[in-house]
Scaffold this motif. Structure first.
Motif, PDB file in Angstrom:
ATOM      1  N   GLN A 135      13.354  -0.210  19.343  1.00 19.20           N
ATOM      2  CA  GLN A 135      14.509  -0.349  18.204  1.00 19.20           C
ATOM      3  C   GLN A 135      13.792   0.491  17.032  1.00 19.20           C
ATOM      4  O   GLN A 135      14.350   0.901  15.959  1.00 19.20           O
ATOM      5  CB  GLN A 135      15.296  -1.178  17.920  1.00 19.20           C
ATOM      6  N   ALA A 136      12.578  -0.144  16.814  1.00 19.82           N
ATOM      7  CA  ALA A 136      11.741   0.397  15.555  1.00 19.82           C
ATOM      8  C   ALA A 136      11.596   1.879  15.473  1.00 19.82           C
ATOM      9  O   ALA A 136      11.718   2.465  14.405  1.00 19.82           O
ATOM     10  CB  ALA A 136      10.287  -0.055  15.514  1.00 19.82           C
ATOM     11  N   PHE A 137      11.764   2.773  16.461  1.00 23.54           N
ATOM     12  CA  PHE A 137      11.203   3.992  16.361  1.00 23.54           C
ATOM     13  C   PHE A 137      12.677   4.864  15.768  1.00 23.54           C
ATOM     14  O   PHE A 137      12.363   5.967  15.399  1.00 23.54           O
ATOM     15  CB  PHE A 137      11.057   4.546  17.836  1.00 23.54           C
ATOM     16  N   SER A 138      13.797   4.372  15.551  1.00 21.93           N
ATOM     17  CA  SER A 138      14.836   4.808  15.202  1.00 21.93           C
ATOM     18  C   SER A 138      14.655   5.439  13.769  1.00 21.93           C
ATOM     19  O   SER A 138      15.434   6.201  13.440  1.00 21.93           O
ATOM     20  CB  SER A 138      15.977   3.974  15.385  1.00 21.93           C
ATOM     21  N   HIS A 139      13.829   4.519  13.100  1.00 25.77           N
ATOM     22  CA  HIS A 139      13.570   4.763  11.451  1.00 25.77           C
ATOM     23  C   HIS A 139      12.813   6.324  11.506  1.00 25.77           C
ATOM     24  O   HIS A 139      12.986   6.960  10.304  1.00 25.77           O
ATOM     25  CB  HIS A 139      12.696   3.855  10.768  1.00 25.77           C
ATOM     26  N   ILE A 140      12.164   6.788  12.390  1.00 26.68           N
ATOM     27  CA  ILE A 140      11.423   8.100  12.429  1.00 26.68           C
ATOM     28  C   ILE A 140      12.266   9.366  12.238  1.00 26.68           C
ATOM     29  O   ILE A 140      11.723  10.139  11.214  1.00 26.68           O
ATOM     30  CB  ILE A 140      10.504   8.376  13.548  1.00 26.68           C
ATOM     31  N   CYS A 141      13.312   9.216  12.399  1.00 26.24           N
ATOM     32  CA  CYS A 141      14.232  10.282  12.181  1.00 26.24           C
ATOM     33  C   CYS A 141      14.607  10.546  10.817  1.00 26.24           C
ATOM     34  O   CYS A 141      15.140  11.714  10.627  1.00 26.24           O
ATOM     35  CB  CYS A 141      15.655  10.166  13.160  1.00 26.24           C
ATOM     36  N   LYS A 142      14.082   9.791  10.168  1.00 25.70           N
ATOM     37  CA  LYS A 142      14.502   9.968   8.522  1.00 25.70           C
ATOM     38  C   LYS A 142      13.443  10.828   7.878  1.00 25.70           C
ATOM     39  O   LYS A 142      13.566  11.300   6.660  1.00 25.70           O
ATOM     40  CB  LYS A 142      14.463   8.835   7.628  1.00 25.70           C
TER      41      LYS A 142
ATOM     42  N   LEU B 139       0.745  -1.099  -0.030  1.00 25.90           N
ATOM     43  CA  LEU B 139       0.015   0.157  -0.125  1.00 25.90           C
ATOM     44  C   LEU B 139       0.871   1.103   0.033  1.00 25.90           C
ATOM     45  O   LEU B 139       0.727   2.190  -0.797  1.00 25.90           O
ATOM     46  CB  LEU B 139      -1.175  -0.066   0.926  1.00 25.90           C
ATOM     47  N   LEU B 140       1.828   1.170   0.918  1.00 27.03           N
ATOM     48  CA  LEU B 140       2.721   2.453   1.056  1.00 27.03           C
ATOM     49  C   LEU B 140       3.512   2.510  -0.410  1.00 27.03           C
ATOM     50  O   LEU B 140       4.167   3.910  -0.650  1.00 27.03           O
ATOM     51  CB  LEU B 140       3.715   2.468   2.090  1.00 27.03           C
ATOM     52  N   LYS B 141       3.912   1.611  -1.159  1.00 27.42           N
ATOM     53  CA  LYS B 141       4.843   1.741  -2.276  1.00 27.42           C
ATOM     54  C   LYS B 141       3.875   2.500  -3.327  1.00 27.42           C
ATOM     55  O   LYS B 141       4.398   3.088  -4.213  1.00 27.42           O
ATOM     56  CB  LYS B 141       5.214   0.326  -2.758  1.00 27.42           C
ATOM     57  N   VAL B 142       2.666   2.251  -3.268  1.00 26.97           N
ATOM     58  CA  VAL B 142       1.743   3.065  -4.291  1.00 26.97           C
ATOM     59  C   VAL B 142       1.300   4.417  -3.765  1.00 26.97           C
ATOM     60  O   VAL B 142       1.582   5.380  -4.670  1.00 26.97           O
ATOM     61  CB  VAL B 142       0.343   2.298  -4.248  1.00 26.97           C
ATOM     62  N   CYS B 143       0.855   4.815  -2.645  1.00 27.32           N
ATOM     63  CA  CYS B 143       0.459   5.984  -1.913  1.00 27.32           C
ATOM     64  C   CYS B 143       1.601   7.010  -0.992  1.00 27.32           C
ATOM     65  O   CYS B 143       1.249   7.869  -1.103  1.00 27.32           O
ATOM     66  CB  CYS B 143      -0.812   5.937  -1.273  1.00 27.32           C
ATOM     67  N   GLY B 144       2.693   6.215  -0.857  1.00 23.71           N
ATOM     68  CA  GLY B 144       3.511   6.870   0.156  1.00 23.71           C
ATOM     69  C   GLY B 144       4.302   7.994  -0.240  1.00 23.71           C
ATOM     70  O   GLY B 144       4.363   9.154   0.484  1.00 23.71           O
ATOM     71  N   SER B 145       4.513   8.221  -1.643  1.00 21.73           N
ATOM     72  CA  SER B 145       5.135   9.527  -2.095  1.00 21.73           C
ATOM     73  C   SER B 145       4.259  10.667  -1.919  1.00 21.73           C
ATOM     74  O   SER B 145       4.790  11.914  -1.854  1.00 21.73           O
ATOM     75  CB  SER B 145       5.642   9.509  -3.661  1.00 21.73           C
ATOM     76  N   GLU B 146       2.960  10.432  -1.851  1.00 18.01           N
ATOM     77  CA  GLU B 146       1.960  11.618  -1.898  1.00 18.01           C
ATOM     78  C   GLU B 146       1.498  11.795  -0.276  1.00 18.01           C
ATOM     79  O   GLU B 146       0.956  12.830  -0.085  1.00 18.01           O
ATOM     80  CB  GLU B 146       0.803  11.555  -2.777  1.00 18.01           C
ATOM     81  N   LEU B 147       1.902  11.061   0.602  1.00 19.21           N
ATOM     82  CA  LEU B 147       1.224  10.967   1.818  1.00 19.21           C
ATOM     83  C   LEU B 147       2.022  12.136   2.668  1.00 19.21           C
ATOM     84  O   LEU B 147       3.168  12.143   2.675  1.00 19.21           O
ATOM     85  CB  LEU B 147       1.778   9.533   2.598  1.00 19.21           C
TER      86      LEU B 147
ATOM     87  N   LEU C 119       7.911   0.447   9.957  1.00 17.29           N
ATOM     88  CA  LEU C 119       8.164   1.799  10.051  1.00 17.29           C
ATOM     89  C   LEU C 119       9.515   2.116   9.034  1.00 17.29           C
ATOM     90  O   LEU C 119       9.565   3.179   8.965  1.00 17.29           O
ATOM     91  CB  LEU C 119       8.844   1.912  11.831  1.00 17.29           C
ATOM     92  N   GLU C 120      10.160   0.923   8.888  1.00 15.20           N
ATOM     93  CA  GLU C 120      11.542   1.184   7.696  1.00 15.20           C
ATOM     94  C   GLU C 120      10.790   1.576   6.523  1.00 15.20           C
ATOM     95  O   GLU C 120      11.089   2.481   5.912  1.00 15.20           O
ATOM     96  CB  GLU C 120      12.152   0.018   7.901  1.00 15.20           C
ATOM     97  N   VAL C 121       9.673   0.704   6.479  1.00  9.22           N
ATOM     98  CA  VAL C 121       8.837   1.173   4.958  1.00  9.22           C
ATOM     99  C   VAL C 121       8.221   2.707   4.988  1.00  9.22           C
ATOM    100  O   VAL C 121       8.639   3.309   3.957  1.00  9.22           O
ATOM    101  CB  VAL C 121       7.890   0.074   4.863  1.00  9.22           C
ATOM    102  N   ILE C 122       7.688   2.912   6.262  1.00 16.47           N
ATOM    103  CA  ILE C 122       7.200   4.453   6.245  1.00 16.47           C
ATOM    104  C   ILE C 122       8.358   5.547   5.953  1.00 16.47           C
ATOM    105  O   ILE C 122       8.093   6.360   5.252  1.00 16.47           O
ATOM    106  CB  ILE C 122       6.705   4.661   7.745  1.00 16.47           C
ATOM    107  N   ALA C 123       9.535   5.080   6.704  1.00 18.31           N
ATOM    108  CA  ALA C 123      10.554   6.141   6.725  1.00 18.31           C
ATOM    109  C   ALA C 123      11.017   6.360   5.118  1.00 18.31           C
ATOM    110  O   ALA C 123      11.750   7.165   4.573  1.00 18.31           O
ATOM    111  CB  ALA C 123      11.857   5.695   7.478  1.00 18.31           C
ATOM    112  N   GLU C 124      11.211   5.272   4.392  1.00 17.30           N
ATOM    113  CA  GLU C 124      11.534   5.057   3.002  1.00 17.30           C
ATOM    114  C   GLU C 124      10.580   5.433   1.843  1.00 17.30           C
ATOM    115  O   GLU C 124      10.908   6.020   1.002  1.00 17.30           O
ATOM    116  CB  GLU C 124      12.058   3.581   2.660  1.00 17.30           C
ATOM    117  N   MET C 125       9.410   5.189   2.126  1.00 12.63           N
ATOM    118  CA  MET C 125       8.081   5.403   1.167  1.00 12.63           C
ATOM    119  C   MET C 125       7.646   6.764   1.159  1.00 12.63           C
ATOM    120  O   MET C 125       6.884   7.387   0.386  1.00 12.63           O
ATOM    121  CB  MET C 125       7.243   4.210   1.265  1.00 12.63           C
TER     122      MET C 125
END
Length: 622
Positions: free
Chosen positions: A418-425, A370-378, A394-400
């Protein structure tokens, strides 16, 4: 006369639009219909007497929020397990279950995000709690013991899955057994709420209560839930066949179907067969049809897409899905649902998956697709209580989602630290909700260093953060645009952290320091806050017994725009100081003085008479 050929089809669209809107208005009162019709049904039900079971909740499995601490029992949802602690007494008791918010106070704050454009009109739920019982039964009654400001329960659901079964269920079904609109009960006294239930086809020992406290004057408190049921499937005998209950299970109203049939017949008699294959729909402006269908709820939009190619084209237009809220449909959202919506999601800007996907209904791969389709506009992503989330998500959220500005992870308490470290991106974040998560200090400091645009930050009940003074210092140094900060129940912030916060975050409008035991008025921390932050509109100093007259007088002197003040539990504030505050802060509309030893009921009544525009809260026990 050239406009005349348009007239029949414009009439069709207008009538279709009217029928859809009227149907939605009728659905809003469906809870009342269920109550009245099922009251008749319940009077004629024959139950096997030998198999009746009455049981209280054995365990609290999940919930969206609570007023209490994560490390105690006071005011927590865990108090709903077992027999009553308080009932039939009324009042404010620590042994009850209390949700975090009440009324419409929170919705009036600048930190509250705007509502989604397309939201189901009959979805009222704001909070929930899930309760497990010992034995699966077919429910015949549910008694909810409400001990303070009742009226918040808007839905009761039953689940087919047995939480104590050793084997995974082949299918998980949630069935609504009662629903209603939010209500306002005039009295704060206790009551036993026993709504009329819809019969279900499976036994259950897992119930979910959903609540809405927007109409209540103060916190609602729940003491226990009692489930009545039978072990064998009951046989329903109706004394009269005057009422057909099947229409309550149908999403479409029979009357609407008749009206649509009648409309079709009329149009057939006026030469509709001579029109083009699509009638005149394809001659109408594209924007007009888009505007009409934009008023439909998501399920209706999906159904309309199945009627013809033209409607399919309109209903699948990604512009209809710029705001996509799946929270109202959490019972049915799974990987297949997301896959079905994928072609329509390329322009989604706001996405709400709160409450969805639990118990394995959404997988990491399904969420990632889902995020690969809509992530760039979110720009906004709501994931409250999303227990399907893991570090990979969370890694996918940070990337997409490079443009993401708002992220809500409230009560995602199963996410590993450890998952929250990706949010800093997500350097463009402006709103971040981490209430009741297991975020640790290292990850949080990284986020604050790399996300300087943050305006709204919720760290309420984040129990793994070791040094809130350091967090406050980094906030003051890095997050100059901060407008709201929730530090509810943080255990170790001191006057040093408050000083650095107040010196650096001069735009602060909302600050929640409720139940922060390490803050003492004698250090001057509250006076310092009031002098440095003139833009304060909301200040919660809940349960801080040291708040005194000098703090209140400094607020009156410097914070002229103050709207909400909670000083519950203080022993040091006098009526005279409160009068001065109310005279100076003309915008103040909420003042909580519950359990303030110098402010008795007589003083409250005098203040209410003198300042009628202010809602003054004073809880009681009996």
């Amino acid at each position: 006369m050239s406009f005349m050929p348009w007239f029949p089809m414009l009439t069709v669209l207008s009538m279709f639009y009217y029928i859809c809107l009227r149907r939605r208005a009728r659905l809003a009162s469906r809870g009342e219909m269920i109550n009245s019709r099922q009251a008749i049904e319940s009077n004629s039900r024959a139950l096997p007497m030998s198999t009746k079971a009455v049981q209280y909740a054995k365990e609290v499995l999940d919930f969206s929020s609570h007023y209490g601490s994560e490390n105690s029992m006071s005011y927590t949802m865990w108090n709903l397990a077992g027999s009553p602690n308080v009932y039939p007494s009324s009042g404010d008791f620590t042994q009850t279950a209390v949700f975090r918010t009440y009324g419409n106070l929170w919705s009036n704050c600048s930190s509250t995000p705007a509502p989604f454009k397309r939201t189901s009109v009959n979805f009222f739920s704001q909070d929930y709690v899930e309760l497990a019982f010992e034995e699966p039964v077919y429910p015949t009654a549910v008694h909810i013991l409400e001990t303070y400001h009742p009226g918040s329960v808007v839905k009761i659901l039953a689940c087919s899955a047995n939480p104590y079964s050793q084997s995974a269920p082949a299918e998980i079904r949630w069935e609504t057994i009662w629903s209603g609109e939010p209500t306002r009960v005039n009295s704060p006294q206790s009551r036993q709420f026993t709504p009329c239930l819809k019969e279900i086809s499976f036994p259950t020992n897992l119930l979910r209560l959903e609540t809405n406290s927007s109409l209540l004057d103060y916190y609602t408190e729940l003491d226990a839930v009692e489930l009545h049921g039978v072990k064998e499937k009951p046989v329903l005998f109706l004394k009269t066949a005057a009422i057909d209950m099947s229409d309550l299970d149908d999403d479409y109203d029979d009357k609407d179907s008749c009206e649509l049939d009648s409309l079709t017949n009329q149009l057939s008699n006026t030469g509709i067969r001579e029109w083009t294959n699509n009638g005149y729909f394809d001659k109408l402006p594209y924007e007009l049809i888009q505007f009409i269908i934009s008023h439909l709820a998501l399920p209706d939009l999906c159904r309309l897409a199945q009627t013809c190619k033209l409607m399919y084209q309109h209903c699948c237009d990604p512009l209809q899905y710029t705001h996509l809220s799946l929270q109202p449909y959490w019972t049915n959202v799974n990987d297949n649902s997301l896959e079905y919506l994928l072609p329509r999601c390329s322009l989604v800007q706001w996405l709400n998956l709160s409450w969805t996907g639990n118990r394995g209904l959404i997988s990491t791969s399904g969420f990632s697709r889902l995020l690969k389709v809509c992530g760039s506009e979110l720009v906004r992503l709501e994931l409250a209580c999303g227990h399907f989330l893991n570090e990979a998500c969370l890694e996918v959220i940070a990337e997409m989602c490079p443009n993401l500005q708002e992220l809500n992870l409230s009560s995602c308490d199963k996410l590993p630290p450890q998952a929250f470290s990706h949010i800093c991106k997500l350097s463009g974040l402006k709103r971040l909700v981490l209430y009741r998560t297991k975020i640790e200090q290292t990850a949080l400091l990284s986020i604050l260093n790399f996300c300087p645009e943050i305006q709204h930050l919720n760290l309420g009940s984040c129990v793994l953060i070791e040094d809130y003074d350091l967090v406050a210092s980094v906030l003051g140094a890095k997050c100059k645009k901060l407008r709201s900060l929730d530090l509810w129940r943080c255990k170790n912030i001191t006057e040093r952290g408050i000083a650095e916060l107040a010196s650096g975050c001069l735009l602060l409008e909302e600050l929640d320091l409720g139940w922060c035991p390490t803050l003492q008025s004698s250090t001057g921390c509250f006076v310092n806050l009031a002098s440095k932050l003139p833009n304060l509109r909301k200040l919660f100093l809940t349960a801080n017994r040291s708040v005194c007259d000098s703090d209140i007088e400094e607020l009156a002197r410097n914070c002229q725009h103050l709207q909400q003040l909670d000083i519950l539990g203080t022993r040091m504030v006098s009526p005279a100081a409160l009068c001065k505050l109310l005279e100076c802060c003309k915008e103040l509309f909420l003042l909580d003085v519950s359990f303030c030893s110098q402010i008795d009921s007589r003083v409250v009544q005098e203040l209410v008479t003198r300042f009628p525009s202010v809602s003054i809260k004073k809880s009681f026990t009996q």
